[in-house]
Write a protein that holds these residues in place. Structure first.
Motif, PDB file in Angstrom:
ATOM      1  N   MET A   1      52.170 -10.670  -0.840  1.00 12.55           N
ATOM      2  CA  MET A   1      51.473 -11.857  -0.312  1.00 12.55           C
ATOM      3  C   MET A   1      51.680 -11.940   1.198  1.00 12.55           C
ATOM      4  SD  MET A   1      51.982 -15.845  -1.416  1.00 12.55           S
ATOM      5  CE  MET A   1      51.109 -17.145  -0.561  1.00 12.55           C
ATOM      6  N   GLU A   2      50.614 -12.264   1.906  1.00 12.83           N
ATOM      7  CA  GLU A   2      50.694 -12.363   3.356  1.00 12.83           C
ATOM      8  C   GLU A   2      51.601 -13.521   3.762  1.00 12.83           C
ATOM      9  OE1 GLU A   2      47.665 -13.051   7.157  1.00 12.83           O
ATOM     10  OE2 GLU A   2      46.892 -12.724   5.140  1.00 12.83           O
ATOM     11  N   THR A   3      52.436 -13.281   4.785  1.00  8.22           N
ATOM     12  CA  THR A   3      53.343 -14.322   5.259  1.00  8.22           C
ATOM     13  C   THR A   3      52.547 -15.483   5.845  1.00  8.22           C
ATOM     14  OG1 THR A   3      55.052 -12.700   5.764  1.00  8.22           O
ATOM     15  CG2 THR A   3      55.248 -14.849   6.815  1.00  8.22           C
ATOM     16  N   GLN A   4      52.940 -16.693   5.450  1.00  8.08           N
ATOM     17  CA  GLN A   4      52.327 -17.899   5.999  1.00  8.08           C
ATOM     18  C   GLN A   4      53.302 -18.501   6.999  1.00  8.08           C
ATOM     19  OE1 GLN A   4      51.637 -19.806   2.111  1.00  8.08           O
ATOM     20  NE2 GLN A   4      49.469 -19.659   2.537  1.00  8.08           N
ATOM     21  N   PHE A   5      52.881 -18.576   8.259  1.00  9.05           N
ATOM     22  CA  PHE A   5      53.777 -19.038   9.302  1.00  9.05           C
ATOM     23  C   PHE A   5      53.721 -20.557   9.442  1.00  9.05           C
ATOM     24  CE2 PHE A   5      52.984 -14.592  10.570  1.00  9.05           C
ATOM     25  CZ  PHE A   5      54.300 -14.157  10.543  1.00  9.05           C
ATOM     26  N   ALA A   6      54.842 -21.125   9.835  1.00  3.15           N
ATOM     27  CA  ALA A   6      54.984 -22.577   9.904  1.00  3.15           C
ATOM     28  C   ALA A   6      54.230 -23.192  11.076  1.00  3.15           C
ATOM     29  CB  ALA A   6      56.462 -22.956   9.984  1.00  3.15           C
ATOM     30  N   ASP A   7      53.801 -22.369  12.023  1.00  8.57           N
ATOM     31  CA  ASP A   7      53.046 -22.912  13.165  1.00  8.57           C
ATOM     32  C   ASP A   7      51.546 -22.675  13.033  1.00  8.57           C
ATOM     33  OD1 ASP A   7      53.132 -20.188  13.576  1.00  8.57           O
ATOM     34  OD2 ASP A   7      54.095 -20.289  15.542  1.00  8.57           O
ATOM     35  N   ASP A   8      51.110 -22.266  11.829  1.00  9.35           N
ATOM     36  CA  ASP A   8      49.680 -22.148  11.509  1.00  9.35           C
ATOM     37  C   ASP A   8      49.374 -23.096  10.357  1.00  9.35           C
ATOM     38  OD1 ASP A   8      49.315 -20.165  13.404  1.00  9.35           O
ATOM     39  OD2 ASP A   8      49.420 -18.520  11.961  1.00  9.35           O
ATOM     40  N   LEU A   9      48.853 -24.279  10.652  1.00  9.58           N
ATOM     41  CA  LEU A   9      48.578 -25.247   9.597  1.00  9.58           C
ATOM     42  C   LEU A   9      47.710 -26.380  10.124  1.00  9.58           C
ATOM     43  CD1 LEU A   9      50.777 -27.358  10.789  1.00  9.58           C
ATOM     44  CD2 LEU A   9      52.319 -26.458   9.077  1.00  9.58           C
ATOM     45  N   VAL A  10      47.377 -27.312   9.234  1.00 10.47           N
ATOM     46  CA  VAL A  10      46.624 -28.508   9.601  1.00 10.47           C
ATOM     47  C   VAL A  10      47.534 -29.716   9.472  1.00 10.47           C
ATOM     48  CG1 VAL A  10      44.758 -30.064   8.893  1.00 10.47           C
ATOM     49  CG2 VAL A  10      44.332 -27.607   9.049  1.00 10.47           C
ATOM     50  N   VAL A  11      47.658 -30.458  10.549  1.00  6.35           N
ATOM     51  CA  VAL A  11      48.470 -31.674  10.592  1.00  6.35           C
ATOM     52  C   VAL A  11      47.559 -32.849  10.258  1.00  6.35           C
ATOM     53  CG1 VAL A  11      50.110 -33.023  11.932  1.00  6.35           C
ATOM     54  CG2 VAL A  11      49.791 -30.591  12.448  1.00  6.35           C
ATOM     55  N   LEU A  12      47.962 -33.648   9.285  1.00  3.08           N
ATOM     56  CA  LEU A  12      47.089 -34.661   8.702  1.00  3.08           C
ATOM     57  C   LEU A  12      47.696 -36.050   8.819  1.00  3.08           C
ATOM     58  CD1 LEU A  12      44.736 -35.493   6.676  1.00  3.08           C
ATOM     59  CD2 LEU A  12      46.359 -34.936   4.859  1.00  3.08           C
ATOM     60  N   ASP A  13      46.836 -37.054   9.037  1.00  2.37           N
ATOM     61  CA  ASP A  13      47.289 -38.446   8.952  1.00  2.37           C
ATOM     62  C   ASP A  13      46.156 -39.312   8.423  1.00  2.37           C
ATOM     63  OD1 ASP A  13      49.495 -40.480   9.782  1.00  2.37           O
ATOM     64  OD2 ASP A  13      47.628 -41.345  10.534  1.00  2.37           O
ATOM     65  N   PHE A  14      46.509 -40.223   7.525  1.00  2.00           N
ATOM     66  CA  PHE A  14      45.560 -41.211   7.007  1.00  2.00           C
ATOM     67  C   PHE A  14      45.943 -42.606   7.474  1.00  2.00           C
ATOM     68  CE2 PHE A  14      44.762 -38.175   3.414  1.00  2.00           C
ATOM     69  CZ  PHE A  14      43.372 -38.178   3.451  1.00  2.00           C
ATOM     70  N   GLU A  15      44.954 -43.431   7.742  1.00  2.00           N
ATOM     71  CA  GLU A  15      45.124 -44.881   7.746  1.00  2.00           C
ATOM     72  C   GLU A  15      44.444 -45.397   6.483  1.00  2.00           C
ATOM     73  OE1 GLU A  15      47.141 -46.103   9.870  1.00  2.00           O
ATOM     74  OE2 GLU A  15      47.221 -44.291  11.100  1.00  2.00           O
ATOM     75  N   THR A  16      45.035 -46.411   5.866  1.00  2.00           N
ATOM     76  CA  THR A  16      44.622 -46.794   4.514  1.00  2.00           C
ATOM     77  C   THR A  16      44.571 -48.311   4.359  1.00  2.00           C
ATOM     78  OG1 THR A  16      46.891 -46.840   3.657  1.00  2.00           O
ATOM     79  CG2 THR A  16      45.754 -44.703   3.636  1.00  2.00           C
ATOM     80  N   THR A  17      44.018 -48.759   3.236  1.00  2.00           N
ATOM     81  CA  THR A  17      43.953 -50.195   2.951  1.00  2.00           C
ATOM     82  C   THR A  17      45.277 -50.744   2.445  1.00  2.00           C
ATOM     83  OG1 THR A  17      43.239 -49.885   0.651  1.00  2.00           O
ATOM     84  CG2 THR A  17      41.503 -49.997   2.349  1.00  2.00           C
TER      85      THR A  17
END
Length: 207
Positions: A1-17
Motif C-alpha cells: 500500500m502506498e504511504t499516506q503522508f500526514a502533510d497531504d490531507l484535507v482540513v475540515l471544519d463545520f459550523e452547525t445548528t
C-alpha cells in the motif's frame, strides 16, 4: 500500500445548528483546506441552508444569520460538491469527533461515502504541546504565534488555522524524531498514546 503522508490531507471544519446530528442538528457552513506537503493548495467554503431557522445563540456565536442562510444552497447540493472536492484524501479536524459526526450524517443523507480517515489536531496537541494553557484552537494559535487574520467560528478560517496548527505539530514531531517524512498512521498513533508516552510510542512506530 502506498504511504499516506500526514502533510497531504484535507482540513475540515463545520459550523452547525447545534452539538450533534443525533439530536437533529445540521451543518450550516463548511470550510476546508487541502494541504500538499504541508502547503495549502486549494480551499472549499460554502454556507448551506438546512431548511430551518437557527437560534439566536448560533447567530451570535458564528456570525451566520438566518438571512445569510436563506440565500444559501441546500445542504445536499453543498455536500455533493464537497464530496467531489474531497476525493480520496485523508481528513483532519480540531476535535475531529465533532466534525466527523456531521460529515457522516450529511453525506449519509445523499448516499455518499468517503475513503479517507480522520486525524485530530486537538488530541495530537494535547500530547505534543502539553504545556499549552489549554487546547482550544484559538489558544493554540496564540501559543504557537501562528499568523491569524479572520474570525474564529467561521468554517474556512478555523480550517485554515487548524492547518497551520497541524503543520506546527508536524514540525515538532519531526524535530523530536529526527525524521523528514511523517506518515498519517504515525500521527494517529501519537494521538492515541498517553501524554507521557507519546514520544516512546512514536519511536516504536517508526522502528
Amino acid at each position: 500500500m502506498e504511504t499516506q503522508f500526514a502533510d497531504d490531507l484535507v482540513v475540515l471544519d463545520f459550523e452547525t445548528t447545534g452539538l450533534s446530528p443525533d439530536n437533529g442538528d445540521r451543518a450550516i457552513e463548511i470550510g476546508a483546506v487541502r494541504l500538499r506537503k504541508g502547503k495549502p493548495v486549494d480551499t472549499f467554503q460554502a454556507l448551506m441552508n438546512p431548511g430551518r431557522r437557527v437560534n439566536s445563540f448560533i447567530e451570535q456565536y458564528t456570525g451566520i444569520t438566518n438571512r445569510m442562510l436563506q440565500s444559501a444552497a441546500p445542504n445536499a447540493e453543498v455536500m455533493e460538491a464537497f464530496w467531489q472536492f474531497l476525493g480520496d484524501d485523508n481528513l483532519l479536524a480540531h476535535n475531529a469527533s465533532f466534525d466527523k459526526k456531521f460529515l457522516d450524517s450529511e453525506l449519509s443523507l445523499i448516499n455518499r461515502n468517503y475513503a479517507g480517515q480522520f486525524a485530530c489536531s486537538l488530541l495530537t496537541s494535547r500530547r505534543v504541546f502539553s504545556d499549552a494553557p489549554n487546547h482550544r484552537l484559538g489558544t493554540l494559535v496564540s501559543y504557537k504565534n501562528l499568523n491569524e487574520s479572520g474570525d474564529f467560528h467561521r468554517a474556512l478560517f478555523d480550517a485554515q488555522m487548524t492547518a497551520k496548527l497541524w503543520v506546527s505539530l508536524l514540525g515538532e514531531v519531526r524535530a523530536n524524531l529526527a525524521v523528514d517524512d511523517i506518515d498519517f498512521d504515525l500521527m494517529q498513533c501519537i494521538s492515541k498514546a498517553s501524554k507521557r508516552d507519546w514520544l516512546v510510542k512514536a519511536k516504536q512506530h517508526i522502528n
